[in-house]
Design a protein around this motif. Structure first.
Motif, mmCIF file in Angstrom:
data_model
loop_
_atom_site.group_PDB
_atom_site.id
_atom_site.type_symbol
_atom_site.label_atom_id
_atom_site.label_comp_id
_atom_site.label_asym_id
_atom_site.label_seq_id
_atom_site.Cartn_x
_atom_site.Cartn_y
_atom_site.Cartn_z
ATOM 1 N N SER A 1 19.979 0.740 -6.817
ATOM 2 C CA SER A 1 19.807 -0.380 -7.747
ATOM 3 C C SER A 1 18.562 -0.236 -8.599
ATOM 4 C CB SER A 1 19.742 -1.700 -6.971
ATOM 5 O OG SER A 1 20.924 -1.896 -6.216
ATOM 6 N N GLU A 2 17.602 0.579 -8.144
ATOM 7 C CA GLU A 2 16.356 0.767 -8.894
ATOM 8 C C GLU A 2 16.471 1.833 -9.980
ATOM 9 O OE1 GLU A 2 13.598 1.643 -5.824
ATOM 10 O OE2 GLU A 2 13.431 -0.449 -5.134
ATOM 11 N N LEU A 3 17.629 2.513 -10.031
ATOM 12 C CA LEU A 3 17.821 3.536 -11.057
ATOM 13 C C LEU A 3 17.935 2.885 -12.433
ATOM 14 C CD1 LEU A 3 20.406 5.865 -9.261
ATOM 15 C CD2 LEU A 3 17.942 6.244 -9.525
ATOM 16 N N VAL A 4 17.438 3.582 -13.449
ATOM 17 C CA VAL A 4 17.506 3.091 -14.822
ATOM 18 C C VAL A 4 18.688 3.748 -15.519
ATOM 19 C CG1 VAL A 4 16.327 2.933 -17.038
ATOM 20 C CG2 VAL A 4 15.012 2.724 -14.911
ATOM 21 N N LEU A 5 19.660 2.951 -15.915
ATOM 22 C CA LEU A 5 20.829 3.456 -16.640
ATOM 23 C C LEU A 5 20.694 3.068 -18.107
ATOM 24 C CD1 LEU A 5 23.768 2.690 -14.186
ATOM 25 C CD2 LEU A 5 22.340 4.720 -14.347
ATOM 26 N N LYS A 6 20.728 4.055 -18.989
ATOM 27 C CA LYS A 6 20.516 3.818 -20.414
ATOM 28 C C LYS A 6 21.523 2.838 -20.987
ATOM 29 C CE LYS A 6 20.145 6.172 -24.879
ATOM 30 N NZ LYS A 6 20.233 7.473 -25.597
ATOM 31 N N VAL A 7 22.756 2.892 -20.511
ATOM 32 C CA VAL A 7 23.806 2.064 -21.091
ATOM 33 C C VAL A 7 23.553 0.580 -20.840
ATOM 34 C CG1 VAL A 7 25.327 2.091 -19.062
ATOM 35 C CG2 VAL A 7 26.318 1.900 -21.353
ATOM 36 N N PHE A 8 22.766 0.246 -19.820
ATOM 37 C CA PHE A 8 22.470 -1.149 -19.519
ATOM 38 C C PHE A 8 21.125 -1.593 -20.077
ATOM 39 C CE2 PHE A 8 25.285 -0.486 -15.600
ATOM 40 C CZ PHE A 8 26.397 -1.010 -16.240
ATOM 41 N N GLN A 9 20.501 -0.772 -20.907
ATOM 42 C CA GLN A 9 19.204 -1.107 -21.470
ATOM 43 C C GLN A 9 19.339 -1.687 -22.877
ATOM 44 O OE1 GLN A 9 17.151 2.780 -20.907
ATOM 45 N NE2 GLN A 9 15.670 1.611 -19.698
ATOM 46 N N VAL A 10 18.365 -2.505 -23.243
ATOM 47 C CA VAL A 10 18.224 -3.001 -24.609
ATOM 48 C C VAL A 10 16.991 -2.337 -25.198
ATOM 49 C CG1 VAL A 10 17.829 -5.000 -26.087
ATOM 50 C CG2 VAL A 10 19.305 -5.208 -24.075
ATOM 51 N N PRO A 11 17.156 -1.342 -26.075
ATOM 52 C CA PRO A 11 15.995 -0.639 -26.642
ATOM 53 C C PRO A 11 15.014 -1.599 -27.294
ATOM 54 C CG PRO A 11 18.027 0.506 -27.205
ATOM 55 C CD PRO A 11 18.424 -0.801 -26.573
ATOM 56 N N GLY A 12 13.736 -1.373 -27.003
ATOM 57 C CA GLY A 12 12.698 -2.210 -27.585
ATOM 58 C C GLY A 12 12.327 -3.413 -26.748
ATOM 59 N N ARG A 13 13.119 -3.723 -25.722
ATOM 60 C CA ARG A 13 12.802 -4.845 -24.828
ATOM 61 C C ARG A 13 12.435 -4.292 -23.455
ATOM 62 N NH1 ARG A 13 16.659 -9.916 -24.716
ATOM 63 N NH2 ARG A 13 14.750 -10.705 -23.733
ATOM 64 N N GLU A 14 11.188 -4.482 -23.075
ATOM 65 C CA GLU A 14 10.723 -3.969 -21.795
ATOM 66 C C GLU A 14 11.326 -4.778 -20.647
ATOM 67 O OE1 GLU A 14 6.509 -3.831 -21.666
ATOM 68 O OE2 GLU A 14 6.331 -2.401 -23.330
ATOM 69 N N ALA A 15 11.628 -4.079 -19.577
ATOM 70 C CA ALA A 15 12.174 -4.713 -18.382
ATOM 71 C C ALA A 15 11.811 -3.852 -17.181
ATOM 72 C CB ALA A 15 13.687 -4.875 -18.491
ATOM 73 N N PRO A 16 11.670 -4.429 -16.002
ATOM 74 C CA PRO A 16 11.384 -3.627 -14.805
ATOM 75 C C PRO A 16 12.489 -2.610 -14.547
ATOM 76 C CG PRO A 16 11.050 -5.980 -14.389
ATOM 77 C CD PRO A 16 11.729 -5.866 -15.717
ATOM 78 N N ASN A 17 12.145 -1.548 -13.820
ATOM 79 C CA ASN A 17 13.139 -0.538 -13.481
ATOM 80 C C ASN A 17 14.333 -1.173 -12.769
ATOM 81 O OD1 ASN A 17 11.589 1.464 -14.583
ATOM 82 N ND2 ASN A 17 10.835 2.268 -12.638
ATOM 83 N N GLY A 18 15.526 -0.759 -13.198
ATOM 84 C CA GLY A 18 16.734 -1.273 -12.575
ATOM 85 C C GLY A 18 17.203 -2.607 -13.129
ATOM 86 N N HIS A 19 16.530 -3.137 -14.160
ATOM 87 C CA HIS A 19 16.916 -4.425 -14.736
ATOM 88 C C HIS A 19 17.732 -4.229 -16.013
ATOM 89 C CE1 HIS A 19 14.448 -7.717 -12.670
ATOM 90 N NE2 HIS A 19 14.317 -6.627 -11.915
#
Length: 657
Positions: A496-514
């Motif tokens: 769950s702590e892995l960072v998946l690019k497809v679930f990210q919003v570029p430019g908005r910081e979030a903790p790892n896995g969020h």
């Protein structure tokens, strides 16, 4: 599509190449390739490529703005943060400081289009390799037009679904109904006629040997579809999609092949390069579209300005300086019409000035590009208010001086910042589109949309996002999850702590896995937690509890499945996933409650949020969308029509925090 449909593109490319040579005052060179020929900047007069008979144009010399004393500190600062101007670089493939002039022109114009042709000229010869890499461009040669590119029934430029590999070649060719043999070669491309005389007998000159193929490229992931590299400093961008594409192409080819043709805008086009800003429009075609319905139903506030409908052409020019100067020139058929229109224009400019002040005030309360443009509206309002208007024969000329100053520099800085935010939004949109494709793939495989994973006792374990992993090219990761263990269990927590690019919003910081990408989730109907949306009438028998009303596609408990075919409101009217205000762990079954009160959405520093609809489309919606309208978009079974214009369905007076 048949290959002859693309012949106008080849004709157009050759015409563009020849047009630039003529517009730059170069003598014909029949023995040389018609592309990538150097330009003599000192000989430049008229706008490159733009036909004299074009219907409308707008041109701005960016180099004048960049070099202006008021803006130099701004651009020096922007160089320290490349992200601020990266959007423009990705749009045209060259850096902001490399661009000399950007021109838009419309070969034909009406209320229904078409899209403009965009011409970019650079200060120096551009770096071809870097340009094509930045634009993700693919060459479209004579063979390339039959190699998988075409238009579908809706007019969209795409990779042809009917392309089949040739038996005798590794190159794909269009399959014919009766045979698999490659089609015959293209006929010779007609070259636009050139003016020849005894000193230049070019009519009898032989065709050049060697590569004379136009430099045409298809662009991937760009607002434009085609790029023409006309020469080492001139780039032409063309949108090849949409029903108006053929009209634009045929009109432009015709104008390029008939160089002697002219129009009322010919003089304005010929002198445009002498100004920082130049634009013009030939109005009769547009006004003809408006009449007679527009005249019969003219809004009362426009009726006093009806004399301006006799305008034939409108031309605007502007020059940077201290102060900057701007001139608007309207032409009429008679001196009497011009004399009548002059005082009307003067009053109209005063009215527009007041409207611009109102708009600037409204923009200041917004976020993003609107707030950035507010100072520019104020500057424009001041200029219109003090403009002097005079009738000169059949012309009416309005002139004004504008103090550009630091306010405009600040506005431009904010605008570039907004362009950077827009770039991030585009990247976010691409991620949402991938999620949309995965939702449909899951639906095709399982007959319903994904659900959260629950234990036999009804305890939530994992998110619907985990269920999508096999359809997001993450099957190996999916197999590592234990479906009978919660997201923070001994095995699943590290995943769950892995960072998946497809679930990210570029430019908005979030903790790892969020992730900020969340769905709305309705209460479990088995627990009697129905929701009656505000504004909906009380159904059922008086005195009895209201039945469950309002449901999103995702429902608590994991027992209610949603099939796309069974959504009565239609998938194009139903939101699936949104960019939320706060982030959650992507594998945790934690989503936005679809209850009496809806949560805030989107970046708090932006006034838009991205929304994936269940038809797979992604749209940018106002964060101030009225709650009752947002509820209609979330609810899959309300049966109430959604407003056609969501931009107008916003809360003008939101409650203060």
């Amino acid at each position: 599509m048949s290959r002859p449909r693309f012949l106008p593109l080849l004709v157009l490319a050759v015409g563009l190449s020849a047009a630039v040579g003529v517009s730059q005052g170069q003598p014909p060179q029949p023995a040389q390739p018609p592309v990538l020929a150097p330009i003599d900047a000192n000989a430049a007069t008229a706008l490159p490529v733009v036909p004299k008979s074009t219907a409308a144009f707008l041109s701005i010399k960016l180099s004048d703005v960049i070099d202006h004393p008021d803006f130099k500190p701004l651009f020096a600062e922007l160089k320290k943060s490349p992200d601020a101007v990266e959007g423009l670089s990705q749009l045209f493939g060259v850096g902001l400081d490399e661009i000399d002039r950007v021109t838009l022109f419309w070969p034909a114009i009406s209320q229904r289009g078409p899209e403009p042709v965009v011409v970019v000229t650079t200060r120096e010869a551009f770096n071809e390799v870097r340009l094509l890499k930045a634009l993700n461009a693919r060459p479209v040669s004579e063979r390339g037009f039959g190699h998988g590119f075409g238009h579908d029934d809706h007019g969209h430029f795409h990779e042809d679904a009917h392309v089949k590999p040739s038996v005798n070649s590794t190159v794909d060719v269009l399959e014919k109904p009766a045979e698999k043999a490659p089609p015959p070669p293209f006929p010779p491309v007609p070259v636009p006629p050139k003016e020849c005389d005894a000193q230049d007998p070019c009519a009898n000159a032989p065709l050049a040997d060697g590569p004379t193929e136009p430099q045409i490229y298809e662009l991937q992931g760009s607002p434009f579809d085609l790029l023409f590299m006309v020469d080492e400093r001139t780039l032409v961008f063309l949108s090849a999609s949409g029903p108006s594409h053929d009209m634009l192409m045929l009109s432009l080819v015709s104008q390029l092949l008939q160089k002697k043709q002219t129009s009322p805008l010919a003089d304005a086009i010929a002198t445009a390069t002498k100004h920082t800003l130049a634009g013009g429009v030939y109005l009769p075609p547009l006004l003809r579209d408006l009449q007679p319905p527009f005249l019969r139903e003219m809004p009362p506030e426009l009726a006093p300005y009806a004399a301006l409908l006799a305008t034939r052409t409108g031309v605007i020019t502007g020059d940077m300086g201290k102060p900057a100067k701007a001139t608007l020139t309207l032409s009429f058929d008679t001196e009497a019409a011009a004399r009548r229109a002059a005082p009307v224009l003067e009053e109209g400019l005063k009215e527009l000035s007041a409207k611009a002040i109102e708009e600037a005030t409204r923009m200041k309360g917004r976020k993003g590009p609107d707030a950035a443009l507010s100072p520019l509206f104020e500057i424009a309002a001041t200029g219109m208010k003090k403009a002097t208007v005079k009738a000169e024969g059949t012309l009416v000329r309005a002139t004004t001086e504008i103090d550009v100053g630091p306010a405009a520099a600040t506005a431009l800085a904010n605008l570039f910042q907004g362009m950077g935010e827009r770039k991030k939004f585009v990247e976010s949109t691409n991620n949402l589109k991938q999620i949309g494709i995965a939702l449909h793939s899951y639906h095709d495989a399982n007959g319903h949309l994904p659900m959260n994973v629950y234990s036999p006792k009804g305890e939530p374990l994992l998110s619907w996002r985990v269920q999508l992993l096999p359809f997001l090219e993450q099957d190996a990761l999916y197999r590592q999850f234990k479906m009978d263990e919660p997201w923070d269990g001994p095995n699943n927590k590290k995943l769950s702590e892995l960072v998946l690019k497809v679930f990210q919003v570029p430019g908005r910081e979030a903790p790892n896995g969020h992730t900020y990408f969340q769905a709305f989730i309705s209460p479990d109907p088995a627990k009697g937690k129905g929701v009656r949306p505000p504004g909906f009438p009380q159904p059922g028998i008086p005195g009895q509890p209201a039945p469950f009303m309002g449901r999103s596609w995702l429902v608590e408990g994991g027992k209610v499945r949603t099939n796309l075919v069974q959504i009565p409101d239609g998938t194009s009217n139903t939101i699936g996933v949104v960019e939320a205000r706060t982030s959650v762990i992507w594998s945790k079954p934690d989503d936005l409650p679809f209850g009496e009160k809806l949560p805030a959405l989107g970046d708090p520093n932006w006034d838009r949020f991205a929304a994936l609809f269940l038809d797979g489309s992604v749209r940018s919606l106002p964060t101030r969308l009225k709650p009752e309208v947002l509820r209609l978009l979330i609810d899959i079974q309300d049966g109430t029509p959604v407003p056609n214009n969501l931009e107008e369905a916003v809360d003008r007076n939101p409650p203060k925090k």
